[in-house]
Scaffold this active site. Sequence first.
Site, mmCIF file in Angstrom:
data_model
loop_
_atom_site.group_PDB
_atom_site.id
_atom_site.type_symbol
_atom_site.label_atom_id
_atom_site.label_comp_id
_atom_site.label_asym_id
_atom_site.label_seq_id
_atom_site.Cartn_x
_atom_site.Cartn_y
_atom_site.Cartn_z
ATOM 1 N N HIS A 103 -2.852 60.748 -54.974
ATOM 2 C CA HIS A 103 -3.247 60.716 -56.392
ATOM 3 C C HIS A 103 -2.497 61.814 -57.144
ATOM 4 C CE1 HIS A 103 -5.859 59.701 -59.740
ATOM 5 N NE2 HIS A 103 -5.897 60.999 -60.009
ATOM 6 N N ASP A 144 -11.164 57.245 -56.070
ATOM 7 C CA ASP A 144 -10.651 58.628 -56.009
ATOM 8 C C ASP A 144 -11.714 59.646 -55.594
ATOM 9 O OD1 ASP A 144 -8.121 57.741 -56.848
ATOM 10 O OD2 ASP A 144 -8.641 57.992 -58.959
HETATM 11 C C1 GRF Z 1 2.704 58.521 -57.497
HETATM 12 O O1 GRF Z 1 2.759 59.528 -58.457
HETATM 13 C C2 GRF Z 1 1.307 58.384 -56.939
HETATM 14 O O2 GRF Z 1 0.570 59.535 -56.959
HETATM 15 C C3 GRF Z 1 0.687 57.407 -57.886
HETATM 16 O O3 GRF Z 1 1.707 56.516 -58.235
HETATM 17 C C4 GRF Z 1 2.979 57.157 -58.107
HETATM 18 C C5 GRF Z 1 3.818 56.278 -57.252
HETATM 19 O O4 GRF Z 1 5.160 56.636 -57.279
HETATM 20 N N1 GRF Z 1 -0.499 56.826 -57.295
HETATM 21 P P1 GRF Z 1 6.196 55.910 -56.302
HETATM 22 O O5 GRF Z 1 6.035 54.411 -56.493
HETATM 23 O O6 GRF Z 1 5.899 56.338 -54.913
HETATM 24 O O7 GRF Z 1 7.536 56.382 -56.767
#
Ligand code: GRF
Length: 187
Positions: A103, A144
């Site tokens: 998260h 969460d």
């Molecule tokens: C990350 O910042 C994660 O925390 C959130 O979505 C984003 C995903 O980024 N849940 P990616 O697709 O891994 O680049």
Amino acid sequence: MKNIVVLVSGSGTNLQRIIDTIESGEIQNAKISLVVADRECYGLERAKKHHIENILIPRGKNFSSELANVIPKNTDLIVLAGFLSILKSEFCENWSGKIINIHPALLPKFGGKGMWGHHVHHAVIEAGEKESGATVHFVTPGIDEGEAILQKSFEVTAEDTPETIAEKVHHIEYEIFPKAINKVLGN
Ligand code: GRF
């Protein structure tokens, strides 16, 4: 060898980090046996490029039951890496202790329904927070709300925008995600 299933909805840079750190040995004794996407996304392409088994299950009300049907029985860990669908309580309970999420904030702050991606970073700025960060936590039926496994913060400055915060968050995520996976796998 531990079997990991990764769930994605987006660009999948965290999935890429998991692939790379398994390859480099930073995550030990594990392989990704399946990548599941709930929509067309670049994360799915990354799985294909690395010849990892992958499947698209369109998001919607049957997602959790269809997911339950495709997850191999020998799965040790389910990793939500930028995954946007809400999983049914029954699914979360069946995989209790074996399902984790990343998260983009310091939970319990800035979590819950609607708190994802840029919404989180906007809220952090609006609230005048002096720091933000990322959290890897267990997934439970409450959005969460599961126990934190690893968390790391960074400073938010007056110059920060949602975009610069997103970038800082990603760097923290790339650092703590492999560590959290090792921890949960007992490595
Ligand atoms: C990350 O910042 C994660 O925390 C959130 O979505 C984003 C995903 O980024 N849940 P990616 O697709 O891994 O680049």
